[in-house]
Design a protein around this motif. Sequence first.
Motif, PDB file in Angstrom:
ATOM      1  N   ALA A  65       0.836  -1.197   0.000  1.00  0.00           N
ATOM      2  CA  ALA A  65       0.000   0.000   0.000  1.00  0.00           C
ATOM      3  C   ALA A  65       0.870   1.245   0.000  1.00  0.00           C
ATOM      4  CB  ALA A  65      -0.905   0.001   1.233  1.00  0.00           C
ATOM      5  N   TYR A  66       0.382   2.267  -0.661  1.00  0.00           N
ATOM      6  CA  TYR A  66       1.067   3.557  -0.655  1.00  0.00           C
ATOM      7  C   TYR A  66       0.924   4.182   0.729  1.00  0.00           C
ATOM      8  CZ  TYR A  66       0.785   3.153  -5.753  1.00  0.00           C
ATOM      9  OH  TYR A  66       0.890   2.733  -7.043  1.00  0.00           O
ATOM     10  N   SER A  67       1.975   4.829   1.203  1.00  0.00           N
ATOM     11  CA  SER A  67       1.901   5.484   2.508  1.00  0.00           C
ATOM     12  C   SER A  67       1.891   7.002   2.408  1.00  0.00           C
ATOM     13  CB  SER A  67       3.072   5.035   3.392  1.00  0.00           C
ATOM     14  OG  SER A  67       4.311   5.478   2.870  1.00  0.00           O
ATOM     15  N   CYS A  68       2.114   7.555   1.213  1.00  0.00           N
ATOM     16  CA  CYS A  68       2.230   9.007   1.075  1.00  0.00           C
ATOM     17  C   CYS A  68       0.907   9.738   1.251  1.00  0.00           C
ATOM     18  CB  CYS A  68       2.848   9.376  -0.268  1.00  0.00           C
ATOM     19  SG  CYS A  68       1.834   8.953  -1.711  1.00  0.00           S
ATOM     20  N   ALA A  69      -0.195   9.114   0.909  1.00  0.00           N
ATOM     21  CA  ALA A  69      -1.498   9.777   1.017  1.00  0.00           C
ATOM     22  C   ALA A  69      -2.446   9.035   1.961  1.00  0.00           C
ATOM     23  CB  ALA A  69      -2.131   9.917  -0.370  1.00  0.00           C
ATOM     24  N   ARG A  70      -2.017   7.927   2.514  1.00  0.00           N
ATOM     25  CA  ARG A  70      -2.849   7.151   3.440  1.00  0.00           C
ATOM     26  C   ARG A  70      -2.891   7.842   4.793  1.00  0.00           C
ATOM     27  NH1 ARG A  70      -4.484   1.621   3.426  1.00  0.00           N
ATOM     28  NH2 ARG A  70      -5.838   1.410   5.221  1.00  0.00           N
ATOM     29  N   GLU A  71      -4.065   8.209   5.241  1.00  0.00           N
ATOM     30  CA  GLU A  71      -4.200   8.913   6.513  1.00  0.00           C
ATOM     31  C   GLU A  71      -3.967   7.965   7.680  1.00  0.00           C
ATOM     32  OE1 GLU A  71      -7.947  10.973   6.575  1.00  0.00           O
ATOM     33  OE2 GLU A  71      -7.336  12.320   4.950  1.00  0.00           O
ATOM     34  N   ILE A  72      -3.166   8.416   8.626  1.00  0.00           N
ATOM     35  CA  ILE A  72      -2.833   7.595   9.786  1.00  0.00           C
ATOM     36  C   ILE A  72      -4.081   7.208  10.569  1.00  0.00           C
ATOM     37  CG2 ILE A  72      -2.344   9.551  11.309  1.00  0.00           C
ATOM     38  CD1 ILE A  72      -0.452   6.205  11.260  1.00  0.00           C
ATOM     39  N   GLY A  73      -5.082   8.056  10.591  1.00  0.00           N
ATOM     40  CA  GLY A  73      -6.310   7.764  11.319  1.00  0.00           C
ATOM     41  C   GLY A  73      -7.011   6.512  10.841  1.00  0.00           C
ATOM     42  N   SER A  74      -6.777   6.110   9.592  1.00  0.00           N
ATOM     43  CA  SER A  74      -7.412   4.905   9.040  1.00  0.00           C
ATOM     44  C   SER A  74      -6.676   3.632   9.449  1.00  0.00           C
ATOM     45  CB  SER A  74      -7.472   4.984   7.514  1.00  0.00           C
ATOM     46  OG  SER A  74      -6.169   4.864   6.951  1.00  0.00           O
ATOM     47  N   LEU A  75      -5.566   3.774  10.170  1.00  0.00           N
ATOM     48  CA  LEU A  75      -4.728   2.618  10.484  1.00  0.00           C
ATOM     49  C   LEU A  75      -4.808   2.155  11.927  1.00  0.00           C
ATOM     50  CD1 LEU A  75      -1.701   3.586   8.304  1.00  0.00           C
ATOM     51  CD2 LEU A  75      -3.375   1.797   7.880  1.00  0.00           C
ATOM     52  N   ALA A  76      -5.677   2.748  12.715  1.00  0.00           N
ATOM     53  CA  ALA A  76      -5.817   2.320  14.109  1.00  0.00           C
ATOM     54  C   ALA A  76      -6.121   0.825  14.155  1.00  0.00           C
ATOM     55  CB  ALA A  76      -6.921   3.108  14.802  1.00  0.00           C
ATOM     56  N   GLY A  77      -5.307   0.092  14.920  1.00  0.00           N
ATOM     57  CA  GLY A  77      -5.494  -1.347  15.063  1.00  0.00           C
ATOM     58  C   GLY A  77      -4.904  -2.186  13.947  1.00  0.00           C
ATOM     59  N   HIS A  78      -4.312  -1.561  12.942  1.00  0.00           N
ATOM     60  CA  HIS A  78      -3.739  -2.293  11.809  1.00  0.00           C
ATOM     61  C   HIS A  78      -2.244  -2.505  12.003  1.00  0.00           C
ATOM     62  CE1 HIS A  78      -7.283  -2.312   9.183  1.00  0.00           C
ATOM     63  NE2 HIS A  78      -7.579  -1.165   9.776  1.00  0.00           N
ATOM     64  N   SER A  79      -1.673  -3.318  11.135  1.00  0.00           N
ATOM     65  CA  SER A  79      -0.253  -3.644  11.178  1.00  0.00           C
ATOM     66  C   SER A  79       0.438  -3.079   9.941  1.00  0.00           C
ATOM     67  CB  SER A  79      -0.078  -5.160  11.222  1.00  0.00           C
ATOM     68  OG  SER A  79       1.286  -5.489  11.168  1.00  0.00           O
ATOM     69  N   VAL A  80       1.531  -2.363  10.155  1.00  0.00           N
ATOM     70  CA  VAL A  80       2.314  -1.775   9.073  1.00  0.00           C
ATOM     71  C   VAL A  80       3.708  -2.392   9.115  1.00  0.00           C
ATOM     72  CG1 VAL A  80       3.350   0.359   8.190  1.00  0.00           C
ATOM     73  CG2 VAL A  80       1.038   0.398   9.163  1.00  0.00           C
ATOM     74  N   THR A  81       4.201  -2.790   7.964  1.00  0.00           N
ATOM     75  CA  THR A  81       5.577  -3.281   7.847  1.00  0.00           C
ATOM     76  C   THR A  81       6.292  -2.420   6.829  1.00  0.00           C
ATOM     77  OG1 THR A  81       4.850  -5.538   8.330  1.00  0.00           O
ATOM     78  CG2 THR A  81       7.041  -5.277   7.375  1.00  0.00           C
ATOM     79  N   THR A  82       7.444  -1.892   7.226  1.00  0.00           N
ATOM     80  CA  THR A  82       8.284  -1.105   6.337  1.00  0.00           C
ATOM     81  C   THR A  82       9.481  -1.959   5.920  1.00  0.00           C
ATOM     82  OG1 THR A  82       9.686  -0.216   8.094  1.00  0.00           O
ATOM     83  CG2 THR A  82       7.624   0.993   7.610  1.00  0.00           C
ATOM     84  N   ILE A  83      10.303  -1.417   5.063  1.00  0.00           N
ATOM     85  CA  ILE A  83      11.510  -2.131   4.639  1.00  0.00           C
ATOM     86  C   ILE A  83      12.381  -2.483   5.843  1.00  0.00           C
ATOM     87  CG2 ILE A  83      12.839  -0.022   4.160  1.00  0.00           C
ATOM     88  CD1 ILE A  83      12.970  -3.170   1.975  1.00  0.00           C
ATOM     89  N   GLU A  84      12.369  -1.637   6.870  1.00  0.00           N
ATOM     90  CA  GLU A  84      13.165  -1.916   8.061  1.00  0.00           C
ATOM     91  C   GLU A  84      12.680  -3.158   8.802  1.00  0.00           C
ATOM     92  OE1 GLU A  84      13.305   2.662   7.703  1.00  0.00           O
ATOM     93  OE2 GLU A  84      11.799   1.114   7.399  1.00  0.00           O
TER      94      GLU A  84
END
Length: 155
Positions: free
Chosen positions: A56-75
Amino acid sequence: MSIHFTVNGQAAAVDVDPATPLLDVLRNQLDLKGSRYGCGLEQCGTCMVLIDGEAAYSCAREIGSLAGHSVTTIEGLGTPSEPHPLQRAFLEEQAGQCGYCLSGIIVSAKALLDRNPSPTRAEIVDALDKHLCRCGTHTRIIKAVQKAAAMGAPA
């Protein structure tokens, strides 16, 4: 407002405006610089992350929509001493030149290999089509993803 979510397997909470782009939170609040700002319009792929395992793109995705979700970055994929098989394959195939786009490409390749551990060349090309790379290493990028698939890149 406090937003609670998981980043690279760790619980995270940030106090920001819910309309703040995820990319800004990752880079400026959590000091995760691997995802990069490119176009800001979800058209180049440099900001790609995994959200609940999906690219998923992260540049325009609002952080408020991610409560309770899991994000994985390259790190979150590997470490310098123990890189993820995709990272190893990209190094072995010298699949990057400037490297600006690579974190997004590797993240999208991981999402592909998680869905399909043995993709065809056409499936790899299709999965990476949303990424802009101006260095001309596309053939080596595709070879690196094929190599990681052959190594059995773990989920």
